[in-house]
Structure formats: C-alpha cells, structure tokens
Design a protein around this motif. Structure first.
Motif, mmCIF file in Angstrom:
data_model
loop_
_atom_site.group_PDB
_atom_site.id
_atom_site.type_symbol
_atom_site.label_atom_id
_atom_site.label_comp_id
_atom_site.label_asym_id
_atom_site.label_seq_id
_atom_site.Cartn_x
_atom_site.Cartn_y
_atom_site.Cartn_z
ATOM 1 N N ASN A 99 39.724 31.452 35.512
ATOM 2 C CA ASN A 99 40.883 31.611 34.717
ATOM 3 C C ASN A 99 41.214 33.164 34.556
ATOM 4 O OD1 ASN A 99 43.203 31.242 33.286
ATOM 5 N ND2 ASN A 99 42.274 29.729 31.799
ATOM 6 N N SER A 100 42.179 33.653 35.239
ATOM 7 C CA SER A 100 42.356 35.039 35.314
ATOM 8 C C SER A 100 43.719 35.591 34.785
ATOM 9 C CB SER A 100 41.893 35.409 36.597
ATOM 10 O OG SER A 100 40.740 35.067 37.073
ATOM 11 N N VAL A 101 43.783 36.616 34.568
ATOM 12 C CA VAL A 101 45.024 37.661 34.573
ATOM 13 C C VAL A 101 44.944 38.736 35.603
ATOM 14 C CG1 VAL A 101 46.558 39.213 33.256
ATOM 15 C CG2 VAL A 101 45.323 37.107 32.023
ATOM 16 N N VAL A 102 45.983 38.581 36.670
ATOM 17 C CA VAL A 102 45.914 39.602 37.777
ATOM 18 C C VAL A 102 47.378 40.484 37.583
ATOM 19 C CG1 VAL A 102 44.853 38.073 39.203
ATOM 20 C CG2 VAL A 102 47.439 37.866 39.021
ATOM 21 N N SER A 103 46.919 41.561 37.962
ATOM 22 C CA SER A 103 48.152 42.781 37.934
ATOM 23 C C SER A 103 48.382 42.861 39.471
ATOM 24 C CB SER A 103 47.447 43.889 37.330
ATOM 25 O OG SER A 103 46.994 43.961 36.110
ATOM 26 N N ASP B 241 44.561 44.720 40.279
ATOM 27 C CA ASP B 241 43.267 44.767 39.188
ATOM 28 C C ASP B 241 43.472 43.234 38.578
ATOM 29 O OD1 ASP B 241 41.082 45.125 37.350
ATOM 30 O OD2 ASP B 241 42.230 46.654 36.442
ATOM 31 N N ALA B 242 42.309 42.938 38.010
ATOM 32 C CA ALA B 242 42.301 41.535 37.331
ATOM 33 C C ALA B 242 41.218 41.401 36.442
ATOM 34 C CB ALA B 242 41.983 40.403 38.533
ATOM 35 N N ILE B 243 41.378 40.437 35.367
ATOM 36 C CA ILE B 243 40.244 40.267 34.516
ATOM 37 C C ILE B 243 40.127 38.793 34.386
ATOM 38 C CG2 ILE B 243 40.531 42.408 33.042
ATOM 39 C CD1 ILE B 243 41.480 39.006 31.314
ATOM 40 N N ASP B 244 38.907 38.310 34.124
ATOM 41 C CA ASP B 244 38.639 36.677 34.207
ATOM 42 C C ASP B 244 38.290 36.576 32.767
ATOM 43 O OD1 ASP B 244 38.861 36.858 36.920
ATOM 44 O OD2 ASP B 244 36.600 37.345 37.149
ATOM 45 N N LYS B 245 38.463 35.176 32.379
ATOM 46 C CA LYS B 245 38.195 34.622 31.054
ATOM 47 C C LYS B 245 36.651 34.603 30.735
ATOM 48 C CE LYS B 245 39.782 31.063 27.740
ATOM 49 N NZ LYS B 245 40.475 29.894 27.746
ATOM 50 N N VAL B 246 36.462 35.149 29.624
ATOM 51 C CA VAL B 246 34.904 35.367 29.342
ATOM 52 C C VAL B 246 34.630 33.991 28.305
ATOM 53 C CG1 VAL B 246 33.133 36.675 27.860
ATOM 54 C CG2 VAL B 246 35.008 37.778 29.246
#
Length: 530
Positions: free
Chosen positions: A334-338, A347-352
């Motif tokens: 489950n991510s946020v992508v730029s 870029d992207a970050i994933d749910k921790v």
C-alpha cells in the motif's frame, strides 16, 4: 453530592456494571464529532466513586481483591469503546454478502478486547488508591499509562485517546506540542475527575486549585501560541487535493476502472478557480489508482499527459514487487507514489503500519484453516515496509507521507523539522460511511499538525479531505460524500536544525510525577494507619 457519591459507592451487581457502562458511553461525547467535553466531568467522577466501592469481601487473595476494580474499569471501557467505535462494523457491510457474518465480531468484539486496557487501568489505579486527591492522581496516572500502552501493544490502536476530549478546538490543541497526547491523557483525566472531591471535600481546595491552574495554563498557552506573530515566509507550494468520492463497490471492479481513473484525471486537469494558482502538487487519496501500473503502463502515460510542466502527482496506489523468477513470491504494498510530468514514477514510500485483518492476516496459515481471510482493504494481502523516507516536492520541499491510520500513531508520525516541512495523509474512509469514524480520523490529523508544528495535507476518497495549518486550524476542507478539489497555496517554513518534538520526553515526565505523587500519598496513608 455526598449522598449521590454514597449511593454510587454502594452499588453492586448488575447496577454497578450498568452505571460503569453508561459512564463510559457518556465520555465518548467528548470526542469528535460531538466535542462536548463537559460530559467527561460527569463520567470520571462517577468512575472514581465506583472505584471507591470496588472492594472485595474480606478475607480475599490478591487477584480477588482487585477483581471488582478490574470489572468496573472493564465495563467503563466497554461503554466507551462500543459507543465510540460501533461504526467499524460498517466496513463489513460494503460486501455484505461475504462479510456480514463478521459484523458482531467487529462492532462488539473490538470494544470487548479494548476494554481490557481500561480494566487494567482501574487495577493500576486501585493499587495506588488513597483518600482525597491521591486517588485522583492515581486514576490519572493509570489511564495515562494505559493509553500509552494502547499505542503499541497488539500492533496498537490509539483511537479516541481520552486526552482528545480536552482538545476540541485549535485553541485547546496547542498544549499537545509541549506534553504530547500521553501527557494530555494524564492531565485531562485528572481535571475531569476532580469534581469527585466535592463529595468528601478532602483536599478539595488543593484539587480545585490544581485543576483550575491546569485549565488556565491550557487555555492561556493555546491563546498565546495561536495568536503570536509567525515569522513570514516567501516560500509556498501550490497544492491541489482531489476528493473523487468513488463508491467502494466500484473501486476494484474491472469493468469500471477506466471510468474511475478518468474521474481522477478530469479533477486533476480542472482549471484553477478564480484567485487560485496552478498547482505544483496534486494529491490523490489512498489506493485511488484502480489498477497496478506494471499491468497498465498506459496509465502512467495518461498521467504524464494530464500534468503540466513542473507539476508532480502524489497518488495512493498498490505497488507490486517480486514474481520475476519462478518460485519468487509476489509482494504487494500500500503505497504513495510520486509521478512526474513525464509520466515517470520518481519516488515512492510504502505503508509501514498495516491494519490487522484489513490489510494482512496475522498468523495467516492458522487463520486460513478456520476460513478467516482478509476482510476489507482490497483483493490482496499487503506486505509492510521496513522504513520510510521523506518525498521531494517542488522547490526542495520535503514531505513525510502517512497512509490511512498510520496518522493515529504519535511516535510514528513524529518527524524532524530539519528533514520534513509538510505532512501528507492519504486515506480511504469510505469503508465507514458518514459516521463519527471519518471525523475522528480527521481530528487525528489536526493533532499531528500541532504536535509537529507542520501543515498537514489530507486526501480522502469520500472525505474528509482538507488542509490543516501547523496550529491545527482547518484552512480549507471538503465535506463528506462530495466530489471536488481544493486549490490552495500552503506556506512552507524554512527547514531548521530543530530535533524531533520534545513532548516525547515531557509526556513520560508527567506520568512519572503523577505516579510518584500517587504512590507517596498511598504510602503516607499506610504509615498513618499503622
């Protein structure tokens, strides 16, 4: 008041349990969207008097002596959590044919389990119980400790912490920047419980004086902080928040995915309203992209075509990894992508911190044997990321993104101002409809803004989407169940060398002081008795 307290103290059996349950339910009126904090001045004195009478018949062993206190706290907690979290069951009605059977387990089972925390709080308080103000100090410490434990035990679920009742409006939110939510829990329970001293008048003047002093400091500091001049900044970022209001029954329906995606693109392409600037950043909600990019690369092309030069899109999306070789497991995040104006993921970050039973199944193999599978989040189980990092925006601005209920964890969201200037929260509260849930979730975003002294940008599928300033004030927002956009220029403070918020020390200091004071009064009472 003395007669009322006496009658409550002497209650037993089902009448005692019922009153504890009702007192807990009344306390929920202090939470969003009701924000009637005065209700807590009724609930907590009742709890104090109930615990005054929570004694076992002598002689009794250690466990039996504490059982009446545990039962009282448990029933208080059951009333509080049932009245405050009943809406969780709504998530199971989105696909009622498959999951309606689990509704009682969610709507009632979760409050049943969480009530054990308040049962523990009552036991901890009773161990330090003494006459007069000593028992008020003990109760405040015990609930503060328990609410802190609720932030991480069994993956953590610090929803509707008691201290939120003392922070219904931005003026009253500012103290959290000094003492943290854990500290606010302690101080709020103390102030709410002080009216119990009216019954026996022991330490009444001292208790009222402390309560009035704390309330005055709370209001005074809030007024000073919220009205003091703020250093001007020429640096702003123009933001567009998109609220698509997509029906959850269509979200993963392959037949309408293109229409859902087109809705997001159309809202992103809309011309700015009069007086608004063209956005530098466009923000979509959690898992708003209705397919995997590696299966639909044309979607990235379409996004690139929809963005003007220099624009950046941050979108909630499901990200896939693995499976490239035979036997390799596929992992979904489950991510946020730029995404840049060239249609490239930069870029992207994933749910921790994932939602148990919503995004993953604890003890999956065992649960599968009894037929229990993922209930609400989507058509796949998610993997948790090991870490996160700030995402780069226009002009060197850094944003820390938190997905869905990650925003409810104070220490997870405590960022360093030297590396983050904006907090982003993407979510999909459509699972819970127009219930208190989305309003309570939005309140968490306001508190996180104040704790960190940073603006929060929040995009939610069906609401509440909005922009919150560093003082918890809602600059602009979209109502529940509407489709629309917010265009706003958000001031960005220059990065500083300031360390992460220092309330992370002060909250434990407050708990320590209350524990020592309650323990000291308990010891003094024992010495006098001997």
């Amino acid at each position: 008041m003395t007669r009322l307290a006496g009658r409550i103290i002497l209650l037993w059996g089902w009448k005692r349990a019922l009153l504890a349950f009702v007192a807990g339910a009344i306390a929920v009126l202090g939470q969003a969207p009701y924000d009637f904090f005065a209700a807590c001045f009724v609930s907590f004195p009742i709890l104090v008097w109930l615990l005054d009478g929570a004694v076992a018949d002598a002689p009794a062993g250690f466990v039996r002596r504490l059982w009446p206190a545990f039962a009282t706290g448990w029933w208080f907690g059951f009333g509080y959590f049932l009245a405050g979290l009943w809406w969780i069951g709504g998530a199971l009605l989105v696909e009622a044919d498959s999951y309606a059977w689990a509704l009682p387990f969610a709507a009632i089972g979760i409050p049943l389990i969480l009530s054990f925390f308040y049962g523990f709080a009552a036991v901890a308080a009773r161990l330090l119980w003494s006459d007069g103000i000593g028992r008020i100090l003990a109760l405040a410490f015990a609930f503060g400790l328990t609410e802190w434990l609720r932030t991480f035990l069994f993956t953590g679920f610090p929803w509707n912490p008691l201290g939120f009742a003392a922070m219904p409006v931005p003026l009253l939110m500012q103290s959290v920047s000094v003492v943290g939510v854990a500290g606010m829990n302690v101080l709020a329970v103390f102030v709410f419980s002080v009216p119990a001293l009216l019954a026996d008048r022991r330490n009444l003047k001292l208790g009222l004086s402390l309560a009035v002093a704390l309330a005055a400091a709370h209001v005074g500091y809030g007024y000073w902080r919220i009205t003091r001049p703020v250093a001007p900044t020429d640096k702003t970022i123009n933001v567009r928040i998109v609220q698509p209001n997509i029906d959850l029954t269509e979200k993963w329906d392959g037949r309408v995915r293109d229409r859902v995606f087109a809705t997001l693109l159309d809202l992103s392409r809309e011309a700015p309203k009069a007086g608004a600037r063209k956005p530098d950043l466009i923000l979509w909600p959690e898992t708003s992209v209705p397919f995997l990019f590696n299966e639909r690369p044309d979607a990235l092309v379409a996004i690139g075509d929809a963005l003007d030069d220099g624009q950046l899109l941050m979108a909630g999306a499901v990200r896939e990894e693995g499976g490239a070789t035979a036997g390799e497991d596929v992992r979904y995040y489950n991510s946020v992508v730029s995404i840049s104006d060239k249609g490239e993921i930069v870029d992207a970050i994933d749910k921790v911190h994932l939602v148990p039973f919503g995004e993953y199944i604890p003890f999956a193999d065992l649960m599968a044997r009894i037929g229990l599978t993922q209930l609400v989040a989507g058509p796949m189980n998610f993997a948790a990321a090991a870490s996160r990092h700030p995402l780069s925006l226009t002009g060197g601005v850094k944003a820390s993104a938190f997905i869905c209920y990650e925003i409810i964890f104070p220490r997870l969201t405590a960022v360093d101002a030297a590396s983050t200037q904006i907090i982003v929260n993407v979510t999909n509260d459509a699972w819970f409809g127009d219930t208190p849930g989305p309003y309570q979730h939005f309140r968490q975003s306001q508190i996180r803004a104040v704790e960190n002294g940073l603006p929060v940008l929040r995009a939610a599928n069906t609401g509440i989407s909005g922009i919150v300033d560093p003082f918890g004030r809602v600059v602009d927002a979209l109502a529940m169940n509407v489709r629309g956009i917010i265009d706003l220029s958000v001031p960005v403070a220059a990065p500083t060398a300031t360390a992460a918020p220092f309330w992370r020390v002060n909250d434990f200091l407050i708990m320590f002081v209350f524990a020592v004071a309650a323990g000291g009064l308990k010891l003094r009472q024992r010495l006098r008795a001997n």
